[in-house]
Scaffold this active site. Structure first.
Site, PDB file in Angstrom:
ATOM      1  N   ASP A  75       0.614  -1.352   0.085  1.00  0.00           N
ATOM      2  CA  ASP A  75      -0.223   0.017   0.058  1.00  0.00           C
ATOM      3  C   ASP A  75       0.879   1.312   0.131  1.00  0.00           C
ATOM      4  O   ASP A  75       2.020   1.100   0.364  1.00  0.00           O
ATOM      5  CB  ASP A  75      -0.982  -0.092   1.437  1.00  0.00           C
ATOM      6  CG  ASP A  75      -2.226   0.954   1.177  1.00  0.00           C
ATOM      7  OD1 ASP A  75      -2.304   1.620  -0.060  1.00  0.00           O
ATOM      8  OD2 ASP A  75      -2.544   1.011   2.270  1.00  0.00           O
TER       9      ASP A  75
ATOM     10  N   GLU B  71       2.518   5.338  -4.115  1.00  0.00           N
ATOM     11  CA  GLU B  71       2.489   6.188  -5.132  1.00  0.00           C
ATOM     12  C   GLU B  71       3.973   6.743  -5.383  1.00  0.00           C
ATOM     13  O   GLU B  71       4.267   7.082  -6.443  1.00  0.00           O
ATOM     14  CB  GLU B  71       1.469   7.047  -4.973  1.00  0.00           C
ATOM     15  CG  GLU B  71       0.005   6.718  -4.801  1.00  0.00           C
ATOM     16  CD  GLU B  71      -0.229   5.809  -3.816  1.00  0.00           C
ATOM     17  OE1 GLU B  71      -0.982   4.828  -3.895  1.00  0.00           O
ATOM     18  OE2 GLU B  71       0.198   6.300  -2.687  1.00  0.00           O
TER      19      GLU B  71
END
Length: 973
Positions: A511, A514
């Site tokens: 997770d 980005e």
């Protein structure tokens, strides 16, 4: 008989695509004290008035100095073909600014009939561009030289470019434009190299010399697929732009965004820059610069720009498209299809085919942030077992960690985590845990090995000063591993090995990759250079490249973060999949939030932090369909919603839909009510259990679809137009979908509904529940009632009570199914039940891929069995190994039988059966276990191949002749 209400059907209008309207965080910004609020409000009002006044003054002044009629070369350009010459945001574009760039300026307002979004500043037909100075043939295509005679308006524009064209295959064209004299950053993605020039290409390519442009046509139809002569090519160091017309308005892809599956071309700009933000219409977690376009007549093509820099794609109603990126090169692959399935297969031949997931990864997964303790997690697992609700994997979010630090678990609250995992394994279940890339940097030296060792090895992303860049995530101040460095992969592996020795996890959830940063850039901000503040910034959320992520100038092993940002999730997934293989020696299971082309080779994806709202459930369908195009078939959304509080009705409907996500996980956040199936009322719990059992019943079919995705690049969750490309009604459908080519899913996506409207393309469709859930005496798989529907291409209204999701089987399909159980360990050993849905000419086809469900490269190593059920008459084992000895066929159910049968023969021996003629979809059921008293109404010879031992091993004699169905006898295969 099931009733259907026919409704009118409209051909889609692309401009009417769904657009989400919501704020980024949904939280109002306000102050606590009235006086402060009043002062702030006044200041804001003054600022707005001053801003508006400035704009008015500038425009009036501009009008006063330039009141003459626009030049004819400007007014002759129609609005849909006006390509934006001044795409910068937060700038008041005046006539002076526009004409300083050599562009046309025509101010329009909606009162004059102009559409919103039409640029006021646009390129004239004679705007200077590149000239094609030379073009020479090469072994694979041609190479040319482009020269710009007049400088463009962005700094450091490149005077001479090299054009490379390779005719790689008959359906794949590769076009590359780059600096002819200096190397530039290119995406470090392995792509296939053509060995010879295509011999019979499905395309023709023409060039315009001045201004430079190319025109690509489909040979068979003459349709122009690309025409870049409509606007100038701009190639500066940090601004690259190229435009093209499109042959239709039916365009898909270009993710990741929350939007309708079919994009609107009504002045719509899509930004690609990985960002941590709950799903909105802004740039989301991943970057996928690929689109698929349906042409008039049903042909399809795709275009892939292999570029990882921040970019935006501007769509306009000409129809046309403009690519704008701020680095790298223009590296295009064009795929000619000609049907949409083939386009996606050809695309994956370039980016790589997806990995075959472990079978358990297709079961039901359960997670939440907020279990609080390992014992509470364990109690949820036990409750699921108690109610015999299928579950194959239990997850934990970051609350299992000590201080939210990777590779740790809380010694108090999660002290029994190792025992929990051991218990899962004893019950044939699996454990998946979360990892974030941010590594805590504030622990005393020597107390946290991951940071200490990472610092020693120099594997963290650095600032421009050469020191680890420090941001902030869940554990506090953090450093970020540089996964473009192979040394980081080894460090990652060693950390996972050390933790696996204590908690033997089976899969990993990566997770925040980005990568996410709670700060903008770092604790020290970002340098004031061209990387962090480039001449042009695409329409990214936050207005800056470093908004909630790292500084673009940060240094990585392969390049600067400016170039590699969009690749971070892909590189972490590659390192994680490799580590799992080395640790467990089995197929890796990885779910990643951030993605990039070729991600499917290493991980699946989920759609991020959605909300427990009906619209979020509805948006999940187009989101998942888009990732089917991107080559990531293992994709899902958080069932019942991540944030907010769900309701029984919403969660029931979402569990029904989620049971048909390729990746099915129920997940929610902390401080909200639990939403696993065990916490609801008996009626709702039963409905959830039943739909999960339906998923488990269909897992042999689903597993085979994933094999085809891994082997061929087929889609698993499939839009309707992939199977019906001639039917334009299907082009805008994103509230229904198919599993493969033959199972149609029509979920309820609105509250308070007891019916649902779905579209049925032309053909014969069988209600799935006809097949699997009836009540004939002693033959429970054959119902007393059933229904089929022969559609001419119609919208139908169907009953949809709260405990029911509508499923339909397409004519001509054979589905391999299994009696579902509380987990794959229980259901995997159950015998197969074949379901055949005959076409009007009484044929059907299906296949089954079967292996041990977890071994690495089982197909590549020939450790699998593959059976084809061809025209129902024969079952052909095209490949077999020991796994086939565990496969038995218990029953065959055939729907669409033409008339009453006379007898059943299997290998020359008569067998019991049941035949039901309900005047809708006559059906028969054949038993090949011990004879069942199914009260046959007439004997029958059935197209069925049984097992003569505990295996489906077909020989030429293992066929069944048809003597009473109007079909020719079987003659083998």
């Amino acid at each position: 008989m099931k009733s259907y209400q026919k409704l009118t059907t409209d051909v889609p209008q692309p401009a009417a695509s769904r657009v989400e309207e919501e704020s980024v965080d949904g939280k109002p910004s306000c102050f606590q004290k009235l006086s402060t609020w009043w002062l702030g409000g006044c200041l804001l009002a003054v600022a707005i008035l001053l801003s508006a006044g400035t704009v008015w003054v500038l425009r009036q002044a501009s009008k006063g100095r330039h009141a003459q009629t626009p030049p004819e070369k400007c007014s002759s350009v129609t609005e849909p073909l006006r390509f934006d010459c001044y795409p910068e945001r937060n700038v008041v574009v005046t006539q002076e600014l526009c004409e300083a760039r050599g562009c046309c300026f025509i101010e329009r307002d909606q009162a004059s009939g102009s559409r919103q979004g039409v640029p006021w500043c646009f390129y004239p037909p004679d705007f200077p561009s590149y000239v094609l100075e030379s073009l020479n043939q090469t072994e694979l295509g041609m190479v040319g030289l482009l020269r710009r005679k007049v400088k463009a308006y962005y700094p450091r524009d490149i005077e001479t470019l090299q054009l490379s064209v390779e005719f790689e295959t008959d359906t794949r064209l590769h076009i590359k434009i780059t600096d002819s004299s200096s190397p530039r950053y290119e995406v470090p993605l392995q792509v296939p190299r053509a060995m010879k020039r295509a011999e019979n290409p499905a395309y023709s390519l023409d060039f315009s010399r001045e201004p430079f442009g190319l025109v690509l046509k489909r040979r068979a139809s003459g349709v122009v697929l690309l025409n870049t002569t409509v606007a100038p090519l701009i190639f500066a160091d940090q601004f690259l732009q190229i435009s093209t017309t499109l042959p239709s308005t039916f365009l898909y892809g270009l993710g990741e965004h929350r939007s309708s599956f079919l994009h609107s071309l009504d002045w719509n700009t899509l930004t690609l820059w990985a960002r941590d933000v709950p799903p909105t219409s802004y740039n989301l977690y991943g970057s996928h610069p690929f689109y698929l376009l349906m042409e008039e007549g049903g042909a399809a093509h795709g275009v892939f720009l292999l570029n990882s820099n921040a970019m935006e794609v501007a769509l306009q109603p000409a129809p046309s498209l403009t690519w704008r990126t701020i680095g790298g090169i223009l590296d295009f692959y064009i795929f000619l299809g000609p049907d949409p399935n083939m386009v996606i297969q050809q695309y994956q031949q370039v980016i790589g085919l997806p990995a075959m997931p472990p079978l358990w990864g297709l079961g039901f997964h359960l997670c939440r942030w907020g279990y609080g303790t390992s014992n509470e997690t364990w109690q949820t697992v036990k409750a699921m077992r108690n109610y015999q609700i299928p579950q194959d994997a239990q997850w934990n979010d970051i609350d299992y960690m000590e201080g939210y630090r990777d590779f740790t678990f809380d010694p108090q609250a999660f002290s029994t985590l190792p025992q929990l995992v051991e218990d899962l394994h004893k019950h044939g279940q699996h454990y998946v845990m979360i990892l974030d890339p941010g590594i805590s940097s504030t622990n005393p030296r020597g107390s946290y090995w991951p940071f200490d060792e990472g610092l020693r090895r120099g594997i963290f992303i650095n600032t421009t000063e050469g020191q680890p860049l420090i941001g902030q995530v869940w554990p506090g101040l953090t450093a970020f591993p540089d996964f473009s460095n192979q040394d980081t992969h080894q460090w990652w592996l060693e950390n996972l090995k050390r933790f696996h020795a204590h908690v033997p996890f089976d899969g990993l959830w990566i997770d925040m990759n980005e990568p996410s940063d709670f700060m903008d850039g770092s604790v020290d901000g970002c340098p004031a250079g061209d990387l962090d503040k480039p001449p042009y910034v695409p329409a990214v959320l936050g207005g800056s490249l470093c908004a909630k992520t790292l500084c673009a100038s940060a240094k990585q092993n392969a390049s600067v973060h400016y170039n590699l940002h969009n690749l971070y999730g892909l590189m972490e997934a590659k390192a994680t999949a490799s580590a799992l293989i080395q640790i467990r020696g089995k197929r890796p299971f990885v779910i990643s939030r951030s993605t990039f082309p070729s991600q499917g080779r290493y991980s699946g994806h989920w759609l991020g932090d959605n909300r427990s709202e009906w619209k979020d459930m509805s948006w999940s369908v187009p989101g998942l369909l888009s990732f089917s195009l991107f080559g990531i078939p293992l994709v899902g959304a958080d069932i019942c919603g991540f944030s907010g509080t769900t309701s029984e009705e919403l969660c029931t409907r979402w569990m029904q839909l989620g049971a048909f996500y390729p990746f099915a996980r129920n997940h929610n956040t902390q401080n909200e009510k639990a939403q696993d199936p065990t916490v609801f009322s008996s009626e709702v719990r039963t409905a959830m259990k039943e739909v999960l059992l339906t998923r488990y019943t269909l897992l042999p079919f689903l597993y085979t679809l994933f094999h085809r995705a891994h082997l061929l690049g087929d889609t698993v969750m499939r839009p309707l137009f992939f199977e019906f490309p001639q039917d334009m009604v299907t082009y805008s459908i994103d509230r229904q979908f198919l599993w493969g080519e033959s199972l149609l899913v029509t979920p309820v996506l609105e509250p308070g509904a007891d019916s649902v409207i779905g579209y049925f393309p032309r053909g014969l469709w069988y209600d799935y529940y006809t097949v699997r859930s009836g009540h004939a005496p002693e033959c429970p798989f054959l119902p007393l009632q059933g229904s089929s529907m022969n559609s001419s291409g119609e919208m139908l209204k169907m009953a949809a009570p709260l405990d029911h999701i509508n499923l339909h089987i397409r004519e001509g399909a054979v589905l391999p199914t299994q009696v579902g159980g509380p987990g794959l360990g229980a259901s995997r050993g159950n015998p197969l039940r074949l379901v055949a849905a005959l076409s009007p000419n009484a044929v059907a086809w299906g296949d089954l891929f079967w292996d041990d469900g977890e071994s690495l490269d089982s197909f590549e190593k020939d450790n699998y069995s593959y059976l084809v059920f061809n025209n129902v008459f024969t079952s052909t084992v095209l490949h077999a190994n020991v796994e086939a000895t565990y496969v038995t066929v218990d029953t065959l159910t055939v729907y669409g039988v033409r008339g009453p049968p006379t007898r059943v023969t299997i290998n020359g021996e008569e067998h019991p059966f049941s035949y039901l003629d309900n005047q809708v979809s006559p059906a028969l059921c054949v038993l090949h276990s011990q004879p069942h008293p199914c009260s046959p109404q007439a004997p029958l010879a059935v197209p069925y191949v049984p097992h003569s031992r505990p295996a489906v091993m077909c020989q030429r004699t293992n066929t069944a002749s048809l003597s009473a169905m109007g079909l020719a006898p079987c003659t083998g295969y």
